[in-house]
Design a protein around this motif. Structure first.
Motif, short mmCIF file in Angstrom:
data_model
loop_
_atom_site.label_atom_id
_atom_site.label_comp_id
_atom_site.label_asym_id
_atom_site.label_seq_id
_atom_site.Cartn_x
_atom_site.Cartn_y
_atom_site.Cartn_z
N ASP A 1 0.66 -1.57 -0.27
CA ASP A 1 -0.12 -0.12 -0.09
C ASP A 1 0.57 1.39 0.00
O ASP A 1 1.88 1.43 0.35
CB ASP A 1 -0.82 0.46 0.96
N ILE A 2 0.47 2.31 -0.75
CA ILE A 2 1.12 3.51 -0.94
C ILE A 2 0.46 4.38 0.80
O ILE A 2 -0.49 4.16 1.15
CB ILE A 2 0.55 4.42 -1.70
N LYS B 1 2.47 1.75 -9.54
CA LYS B 1 0.68 1.71 -10.01
C LYS B 1 -0.10 1.88 -8.38
O LYS B 1 -1.19 2.61 -9.45
CB LYS B 1 0.72 0.39 -9.42
N ARG B 2 0.41 2.21 -7.36
CA ARG B 2 -0.74 2.57 -6.52
C ARG B 2 -0.67 4.01 -7.05
O ARG B 2 -2.06 5.03 -6.57
CB ARG B 2 0.76 2.47 -5.33
N TYR C 1 -8.61 2.15 -11.18
CA TYR C 1 -9.04 1.83 -9.13
C TYR C 1 -10.30 1.40 -9.48
O TYR C 1 -10.26 0.32 -8.52
CB TYR C 1 -8.77 3.12 -8.49
N GLU D 1 -3.33 3.81 -9.51
CA GLU D 1 -4.57 4.44 -9.41
C GLU D 1 -4.86 5.48 -8.52
O GLU D 1 -6.37 5.82 -7.97
CB GLU D 1 -4.26 3.30 -7.75
N GLN D 2 -4.26 6.45 -7.60
CA GLN D 2 -4.71 7.73 -7.24
C GLN D 2 -5.19 8.51 -8.30
O GLN D 2 -6.23 9.37 -8.29
CB GLN D 2 -3.67 8.32 -6.69
N VAL E 1 5.57 3.50 -0.48
CA VAL E 1 4.86 1.71 -0.42
C VAL E 1 5.41 1.32 0.23
O VAL E 1 6.49 1.28 0.75
CB VAL E 1 4.97 1.85 -1.88
#
Length: 421
Positions: free
Chosen positions: A122-123, A212-213, A223, A216-217, A178
């Protein structure tokens, strides 16, 4: 401090720090027993008990019972003799302070491990508290800190370097990273250098999951799962390639990641401090996928060898340097992204190689037979497969396909096949 006052203070502290009272007293008894065994020079150790109500401390000298020796020569029963010193409160207070600090640190680490061990990948967003030559401490929230290591791997081979090349961090700077590891305080694995004084959470700015995170944001389609990130290849601080695929045929995944006027990918690049990010279209066809991965270079042809996991790429002469990239970076990232070994050649060199390859002419089937080998049947079926039977003496055909024994239509077909041979 009176014993009762010390006990009240311990109980109050246990309630404040959410520490089990019985667990604290047991730890305190064990610690005091070791200390009094050394202070009183007791050969067989000491036993310490603390009255749970009054807080009074009792010290007992242990003397082994001769009749309790087992087969291995160890005593199983001890006689306890009261040797309690007059002043036990002062030593008890010192040990209580040390034990409470140790319990509080361990309890905090256990709580952090329970909360963050399931959040690896997770970020997080934190604030830089302190930066040293070996690592940077990042505050995630009040009471929770993380470590971003950037050790010199030539000096410390067992450590990590999770900082991209060229990045430096200032005090109170906002930072996204991350989570890659959470150290277990109860693990039996040998601890890293200075582990107990370092935060248990380890974060990274070089891991591919960070890109990647970040997407997603910035990209709602990723997302929500409409657009998938299939693969990421990264050289931290310099350049990255991201392969994306859309589950909706009407949606352009590359356009969704780039955003209006490049706003989305520009936000990711800004968080990565100028690291170049290429978004390419994933394809199930390896040839198309490899060609896309070498973007922005244009590809003329891709030859795939699945057995050797090899992709031969032919590009126009003026695109060769672009396809390879500076110091081979573009080709290297494309190979990591696709998982294929990529060999790039320009059209001129490829034409010369193909021109110099000798052409092997096919020989007639009769010429492949030696003089000592018997003659094969000349019958060839409609699929172009020649009969494997031996020809009859005085004939070019076997007993099955001899025109004398066959119908008129089949005999005509044999005549045509004979002319071809």
């Amino acid at each position: 401090m009176a014993a009762s006052e010390m006990m009240e203070a311990l109980m109050a502290l246990c309630q404040e720090r959410h520490i089990d009272q019985l667990y604290l007293i047991d730890r305190l008894e064990q610690s005091l027993a070791k200390s009094y065994a050394e202070i009183l020079h007791l050969d067989w150790g000491a036993k310490v008990t603390i009255d749970r109500s009054t807080g009074k401390i009792y010290v007992y000298k242990l003397i082994p019972d001769d009749d309790s020796m087992d087969e291995e020569g160890n005593y199983t029963r001890f006689e306890e003799i009261d040797v309690t010193p007059k002043d036990t409160s002062r030593i008890a207070a010192q040990h209580a302070k040390a034990e409470i600090n140790a319990i509080v640190r361990n309890s905090a680490r256990e709580q952090i491990y329970e909360e963050f061990s399931g959040r690896i990948g997770d970020i997080i967003t934190g604030t830089v508290l302190q930066s040293t030559p070996d690592f940077t401490i990042v505050k995630i929230r009040e009471g929770v800190e993380a470590e971003l290591p950037h050790f010199d791997l030539h000096r410390y081979e067992d450590e990590r370097n999770e900082r991209p090349i060229g990045e430096r961090y200032l005090h109170n700077q906002r930072l996204k990273a991350v989570i890659i590891d959470v150290r277990d305080p109860n693990s039996t694995v040998p601890p890293v250098r200075g582990e107990h004084s370092r935060p248990p959470i380890v974060i990274s700015r070089t891991h591919p999951a960070l890109i990647k995170r970040l997407f997603e944001q910035e990209v709602p389609e990723i997302y929500e799962g409409t657009v998938e990130v299939k693969s990421i290849a990264r050289e931290p601080g310099q350049r990255s390639k991201v392969a994306v695929h859309s589950l909706d045929d009407r949606l352009d995944p590359v356009g969704a990641c780039v955003g209006p006027k490049g706003s989305r990918v520009r936000a990711v690049v800004g968080e990565l401090r100028g690291e170049r990010v290429d978004v390419i279209l994933w394809n199930a066809d390896p040839a198309v996928y490899v060609a896309n991965a070498l973007s922005p270079a244009k590809v003329t042809r891709v030859l795939i060898d699945e057995e050797k996991n090899y992709a031969g790429v032919i590009v126009p002469d003026d695109q060769l340097s672009l396809a390879i990239g500076k110091e081979g970076q573009n080709a290297r990232l494309a190979a990591r992204l696709t998982g294929w070994h990529i060999d790039i050649k320009n059209e001129t060199l490829a034409a010369d190689i193909l021109k110099n390859v000798p052409v092997i002419e096919e020989q007639p089937a009769d010429d492949l037979l030696s003089d000592d080998e018997p003659e094969r049947c000349a019958y060839v079926n409609e699929d172009g497969i020649r009969c494997r039977n031996q020809a009859r003496p005085g004939s070019r055909f076997c007993g099955v396909h001899d025109p004398v024994n066959m119908g008129e239509g089949e005999s005509d077909y044999i005549s045509e096949a004979e002319d071809l041979i």
